[in-house]
Design a protein around this motif. Structure first.
Motif, short mmCIF file in Angstrom:
data_model
loop_
_atom_site.label_atom_id
_atom_site.label_comp_id
_atom_site.label_asym_id
_atom_site.label_seq_id
_atom_site.Cartn_x
_atom_site.Cartn_y
_atom_site.Cartn_z
N HIS A 146 -1.39 -6.82 -8.88
CA HIS A 146 -1.34 -6.85 -7.41
C HIS A 146 0.06 -6.38 -7.01
O HIS A 146 1.05 -6.99 -7.39
CB HIS A 146 -1.60 -8.30 -6.94
N ARG A 167 -5.12 -4.60 -6.66
CA ARG A 167 -5.04 -4.95 -5.24
C ARG A 167 -3.70 -4.54 -4.67
O ARG A 167 -2.68 -4.62 -5.35
CB ARG A 167 -5.22 -6.47 -5.06
N SER A 169 -1.24 -5.05 -1.07
CA SER A 169 -1.16 -5.81 0.17
C SER A 169 0.05 -5.37 0.98
O SER A 169 1.05 -4.91 0.44
CB SER A 169 -1.09 -7.31 -0.12
N GLN A 224 -7.50 -4.72 -0.22
CA GLN A 224 -6.16 -5.05 0.30
C GLN A 224 -6.18 -6.41 0.97
O GLN A 224 -7.20 -6.89 1.46
CB GLN A 224 -5.66 -3.98 1.26
N SER A 225 -5.00 -7.03 0.98
CA SER A 225 -4.86 -8.34 1.64
C SER A 225 -3.56 -8.32 2.45
O SER A 225 -2.79 -7.36 2.39
CB SER A 225 -4.83 -9.45 0.59
N ARG A 254 -9.69 -7.87 2.36
CA ARG A 254 -10.40 -8.83 1.52
C ARG A 254 -9.96 -10.24 1.87
O ARG A 254 -10.72 -11.18 1.74
CB ARG A 254 -10.09 -8.57 0.03
#
Ligand code: SF4
Length: 416
Positions: A146, A167, A169, A224-225, A254
């Protein structure tokens, strides 16, 4: 000029600095530690956090910053330029070695890497990418990665990051544009939104390409967060949830993480002196789940926060049920899934199990009690052939009973 830090010292500083990022932190628990030599374990530890993979597995991640040096001065951040915090910086190679070392010892299954901004957004992003690329290309690392993305970095760099990371972010940081302008004036809210929209576009394109061609390259397959700090500015829960809802809808996020503001040393005078109650963060997560997985509309949540704040003494789903008693009890043998999901104590998994079981037979109270995690929580809201809580629902004091489950004699199972 201070002495050079060794790897262990850097790890202590940069794992501690990463703990303020909630993107993979456990939320809502109480703070305990065994630093006094009594007991075992800690809920305050840093360095290793947990995250969920796209297939729902919970995995441990090494959670660190590449560096806590930063050229920006966001008021709420311990690593801001004007902070007197002890600084450290890993090299790309050091992060790679640490990740592989922990991975081989079975301590972690992946890496969560963020960073303060050094030299420029592009330079910082290149360093983060370099870590992920080296892990993947040189060491064939198959674990989870991430990466925090720098919103001001060039789009080509973000595109590269998505190639190596599971991922990505980008933190929106604060719930409102005004809050961001006041506490992080060097950040540009519109640019952050554009970067998220760009990520969303690339993630969708990649998914579409992989649907058509099995070998098409992946781009951030775990999506993505983002993270929002709660309690650093005056934004209420209604505003925070409205922003989260918009982010989910507009950029296909997400996950939105809510991070209760923790007061930092040498805090900016415009920041509150204390942290918000940790349970506020927990209530926001519960409300967020109601929006995403339980079919509640935002307006329904707004109705239970007339003052703009979620109740702290009771979870939002129970608060909603208390305000809509006329819809209860829900007959678990007849209710559609949407209505089952409105019952406090029944989530999507349990609703699915109820639907599966009742295809074959009628559920009695004992059957339901075996399916749910807390029969006590469910009991006031459901009806089965051998249980109907009408007297309970009519009680003025139901709220007190639900909030204080100690008075649980009313919830005792029916006589066989
Ligand atoms: S850019 Fe990030 S690390 Fe730097 S001061 Fe702002 S929040 Fe902190």
């Amino acid at each position: 000029m201070g002495r050079t830090l060794n790897l262990r010292e850097k790890l202590a500083i940069l794992a501690d600095a990463a703990k303020y990022d909630a993107s993979c932190a456990s939320s809502g628990t109480i703070r305990r530690h065994s630093g006094d030599g009594r007991g075992l374990g800690s809920t305050e530890g840093m360095g290793i956090c947990h995250a969920y993979t796209p297939d729902g597995r919970c995995i441990s991640l090494l959670k660190i910053l590449l560096t806590n040096f930063c050229i920006l001065d966001c008021a709420y951040c311990i690593n801001r330029r004007s902070s007197s915090v002890r600084r450290a910086r890993f090299t790309v190679d050091e992060v790679v070695r640490l990740t592989l070392g922990f991975y081989r010892r079975n301590y972690i299954e992946g890496l969560f890497l963020s960073s303060g901004i050094i030299r420029s957004p592009d330079y910082t992003m290149e360093q983060l990418i370099q870590v992920a690329r080296t892990l993947r290309e040189v060491h064939h690392f198959r674990g989870y990665i991430h990466l925090k993305t720098i919103p001001d970095a060039a789009p080509e760099l973000v595109a590269q990051a998505g190639r190596w990371a599971d991922r990505l972010s980008i933190n929106v940081e604060l719930p409102t544009a005004e809050g961001l302008a006041r506490l992080a004036p060097e950040k540009d809210g519109q640019r952050i939104e554009r970067a998220m929209a760009d990520l969303d576009g690339r993630i969708r394109e990649s998914r579409e390409a992989r649907r058509r061609f099995r070998n098409a390259p992946t781009f951030a397959p775990a999506g993505q967060s983002t993270q929002m700090i709660v309690g650093a500015d005056a934004a209420d829960d209604r505003t925070i949830l409205a922003r989260a809802d918009a982010l989910y809808r507009q950029h296909g996020l997400r996950r939105v993480y809510y991070s209760a503001y923790s007061p930092i040393p040498d805090a900016h005078p415009s920041l509150p002196p204390g942290a918000p109650p940790l349970v506020r963060e927990h209530r926001l997560y519960q409300a967020d789940w109601m929006l995403r997985f339980y079919g509640f509309a935002r307006s329904e949540l707004e109705a239970i926060m007339p003052d703009g704040l979620l109740p702290l003494d009771v979870d939002p789903k129970t608060a909603w049920a208390l305000a809509h008693r006329q819809l209860f009890p829900v007959d678990v043998n007849r209710a559609p899934r949407e209505l089952l999901l409105r019952v406090p104590g029944i989530g999507p998994k349990v609703a699915g199990r109820i639907l599966a079981v009742r295809r074959h037979r009628t559920l009695r109270w004992a059957d339901l009690a075996r399916l749910v995690a807390s029969p006590r929580a469910v009991r006031p809201w459901v009806a089965t052939p051998d249980w109907r809580p009408t007297a309970l629902l009519d009680r003025e004091s139901l709220r007190a009973l639900v909030v204080k489950p100690r008075q649980g004699d009313l919830f005792a199972p029916p006589a066989a």
